[in-house]
Design an enzyme around this catalytic site. Structure first.
Site, PDB file in Angstrom:
ATOM      1  N   GLY A 240       0.804  -1.233   0.000  1.00  0.00           N
ATOM      2  CA  GLY A 240       0.000   0.000   0.000  1.00  0.00           C
ATOM      3  C   GLY A 240       0.826   1.266   0.000  1.00  0.00           C
TER       4      GLY A 240
ATOM      5  N   GLU B 288      -4.320  22.290   4.068  1.00  0.00           N
ATOM      6  CA  GLU B 288      -3.615  21.456   3.085  1.00  0.00           C
ATOM      7  C   GLU B 288      -3.888  21.966   1.685  1.00  0.00           C
ATOM      8  OE1 GLU B 288      -3.064  17.158   4.027  1.00  0.00           O
ATOM      9  OE2 GLU B 288      -5.055  17.430   4.829  1.00  0.00           O
TER      10      GLU B 288
ATOM     11  N   HIS C 131      -5.671  13.997  14.729  1.00  0.00           N
ATOM     12  CA  HIS C 131      -4.591  14.983  14.812  1.00  0.00           C
ATOM     13  C   HIS C 131      -5.011  16.250  15.572  1.00  0.00           C
ATOM     14  CE1 HIS C 131      -2.828  12.312  12.002  1.00  0.00           C
ATOM     15  NE2 HIS C 131      -3.337  12.822  10.901  1.00  0.00           N
TER      16      HIS C 131
ATOM     17  N   LYS D 273      -0.226  24.951   2.560  1.00  0.00           N
ATOM     18  CA  LYS D 273      -0.031  23.770   3.408  1.00  0.00           C
ATOM     19  C   LYS D 273       0.633  24.257   4.675  1.00  0.00           C
ATOM     20  CE  LYS D 273       1.271  19.323   4.342  1.00  0.00           C
ATOM     21  NZ  LYS D 273       0.309  18.530   5.061  1.00  0.00           N
TER      22      LYS D 273
END
Ligand code: BG6
Length: 464
Positions: free
Chosen positions: A13, A216, A240, A328
C-alpha cells in the site's frame, strides 16, 4: 533501532511505499540500524523489487549504494489477511530468517491496513505466534502498531480495543498519530511547562481563545474510496487536531513521558464539549476518483468546542482544517486577553498571540505591543520570533522516522491510549453530522466564504 524485525502488514500500500520504507531507509543511512530485517506482507502478487522501486520514488537524494544494501534486508511474502495458515507460514518464515541472521526476535508489527481488518489480523497474529503476549519487563518484545483511523466511530473503536486486549497487553499496543511526533508538537509541553512566562497565564483568566489550523493544498488524490467514507472530521479532527487540543490544554504531567502524558491528554479529551460547526467541500470533489456522485462528504471543517474543566471553563477552542486550500500549514494560535488600554492613546485590538507554527518552517512567534516610533503614547504589534531551523538547522527528521525510533525505545507518549481514542470518538459522535451545513469553496481559496459568518457569530477573528 538495532536487532529488530519490522513486519509490515499491507506492504503493497501507499503508506508503506510513501512513509514507512523511506523512514526505515533514512534510519539505515543515519547508521542507527545495523542488524535488522524488514518483512513486508500483503495480498498482492508482487515482487520485492516492485515495492522497492516504487519506494525509491519517495526518497529524496537517494544513495544507490546504500539503497542496495538496505534492499538486501527486505523480504516480501504474499498474505491473505483472511487466511490463518498464511500467518503461520509468515511466522515460520520470520523465525527462520531471524535465526539465520542472528536476530533475537524483537518484533515490531505494523498494521498498514484498513481498520476493518484490525481485529481479525490481530487475532491471526496471536494465534500464529507472529506476535505473542509479553510483559513490559520482557527483553524480547513484540509491539503492534495501528495506524489511524482507528475505527469508524466510538462503537467500532471500542470493539477493536476489546479485541486487541484479549490477546495483548496495552504496553505492547501503539495506536499512532504521526502529529504527536512532529518536532514542534513535542515542544509544546516543554515550552509551556518550563517557562514561567507562559504556564501561569495558561488558563481562562488570561487566554481569550485557542485556534488550531491545519491547512492542506492537496486534494484527496487517489484516496477517494477511503476519504469519501470518512471526511475531514473523521480523517483529521478526530485524531490529529484533538490530540493537539489535548496537548495544549492538559495539566502538567508528573513526568514528560509515556503514561503520564497519556493520562493528562485523556483527561482533557474526556471533558470536550462540542458547540458549533460548519462543513465545506471543494468544487470538483465529486469528480475525484472513488468519490460517490453527489457526495456530501466534507473536505473542510471549522468547529468550536469547549474543555469543561476549571482551567478552561468558558474559553472557546476553534479547530479548522481543509483540503485544496491556499497553503499547506499547521499552526496554533493562542490569543491572550486584551489589557485595559489606559496608558496608550490607542491599543490594537488583536495583539498578544502566541503562535506555534508546526509546519512548514517550525517556529514560535509572540506578538506584543510596542511603542510606535515617532508617535507618543501609541502602540503597534511587533513579533518576537523563534525560528527552529535558524537555531537548530534544517535537519528535522520525518515524523515517521521519529515514530519508529520512539516505538523501538518503548516510548508510549507517541501512542494514543485505548481510552483516549474512545473519548475522541465520543466527541465526534456527539456531533449530529446530518444537521451540519455544507458550503462549497473554490480550490486554492481559504475555505467557504460562510466561514466569515461563523466567525462573526462567535465574535472571533479566525486566523489562517
Ligand atoms: C493523514 C490524513 O493522517 O494526515 C491525510 O489521512 C492528511 O488526509 C495527512 O493529508 C496530513 O499529514 P501532514 O503530516 O502532511 O500534515
Amino acid at each position: 533501532m538495532n536487532d529488530v524485525t519490522f513486519i509490515v502488514l499491507g506492504a503493497s500500500g501507499d503508506l508503506a511505499r510513501r512513509k514507512l520504507l523511506p523512514a526505515l531507509y533514512a534510519q539505515f543511512v543515519a547508521g542507527t540500524m545495523e542488524k535488522f530485517l524488514i518483512i513486508g506482507a500483503a495480498i498482492d502478487v508482487l515482487s520485492r523489487d516492485q515495492i522497492l522501486s516504487e519506494t525509491k520514488l519517495f526518497i529524496k537524494d537517494i544513495d544507490e549504494g546504500q539503497f542496495k544494501k538496505f534492499s538486501e534486508r527486505f523480504y516480501y511474502q504474499e498474505l491473505d489477511f483472511a487466511d490463518a495458515d498464511g500467518f503461520s507460514r509468515l511466522n515460520m518464515f520470520t523465525g527462520d530468517l531471524e535465526k539465520k541472521k542472528g536476530l533475537s526476535g524483537k518484533r515490531l508489527i505494523y498494521f498498514a491496513t484498513a481498520s476493518s481488518f484490525y481485529c481479525s489480523v490481530t487475532t491471526h497474529c496471536a494465534a500464529s505466534g507472529l506476535a505473542v503476549k509479553k510483559e513490559p519487563q520482557d527483553t524480547v518484545w513484540h509491539r503492534l502498531i495501528y495506524e489511524k483511523p482507528f475505527g469508524y466511530d466510538g462503537i467500532s473503536a471500542h470493539e477493536i480495543n476489546a479485541c486487541i486486549a484479549q490477546h495483548f497487553n496495552e504496553a505492547q499496543v501503539y495506536r499512532i498519530d504521526h502529529y504527536l511526533t512532529k518536532e514542534l508538537v513535542g515542544n509544546i509541553a516543554l515550552v509551556r511547562f518550563t517557562n514561567c512566562v507562559f504556564e501561569p497565564l495558561w488558563n481562562n483568566r488570561y487566554i481569550d481563545n485557542v485556534q488550531v489550523v491545519v491547512s492542506e493544498e492537496d486534494g484527496i488524490g487517489d484516496r477517494g474510496g477511503y476519504y469519501d467514507n470518512y471526511g475531514a472530521l473523521k480523517d483529521m479532527v478526530q485524531n490529529h487536531l484533538l490530540e493537539l487540543v489535548a496537548l495544549l490544554a492538559m495539566e502538567a504531567p508528573e513526568q514528560l513521558s509515556g503514561e503520564y502524558i497519556r493520562q493528562e491528554r485523556a483527561r482533557v479529551l474526556q471533558k470536550l464539549r462540542f458547540s458549533d460547526i460548519i462543513f465545506g467541500q471543494y468544487e470538483g470533489y465529486t469528480s475525484e476518483p472513488g468519490v460517490r456522485p453527489g457526495s456530501q462528504t466534507e473536505t473542510f471543517v471549522a468547529l468550536q468546542l469547549y474543555v469543561d474543566n476549571p482551567r478552561w471553563a468558558g474559553i472557546p477552542f476553534y479547530l479548522k482544517t481543509g483540503k485544496k486550500l491556499d497553503k499547506k500549514e499547521t499552526v496554533i494560535h493562542i490569543k491572550f486577553k486584551q489589557v485595559d488600554c489606559l496608558l496608550a492613546r490607542k491599543c490594537p485590538s488583536d495583539t498578544n498571540y502566541l503562535t506555534i507554527r508546526v509546519s512548514p518552517d517550525p517556529a514560535f512567534s509572540l506578538t506584543l505591543n510596542a511603542k510606535k516610533p515617532g508617535v507618543p503614547n501609541e502602540v503597534v504589534p511587533v513579533n518576537m520570533d523563534f525560528c527552529h531551523s535558524c537555531l537548530f538547522g534544517e535537519a528535522i527528521p520525518d515524523s515517521y522516522e521519529i515514530l519508529l525510533q520512539e516505538i523501538v525505545r518503548g516510548e508510549q507518549a507517541v501512542s494514543v491510549r485505548s481510552d483516549e481514542i474512545e473519548y475522541a470518538w465520543k466527541f465526534i459522535d456527539s456531533i449530529d453530522q446530518t444537521e451540519v451545513p455544507l458550503y462549497m469553496y473554490k480550490p486554492g481559496s481559504s475555505g467557504p466564504k460562510e466561514l466569515e459568518d461563523f466567525a462573526y457569530k462567535h465574535g472571533v477573528r479566525l486566523r489562517s
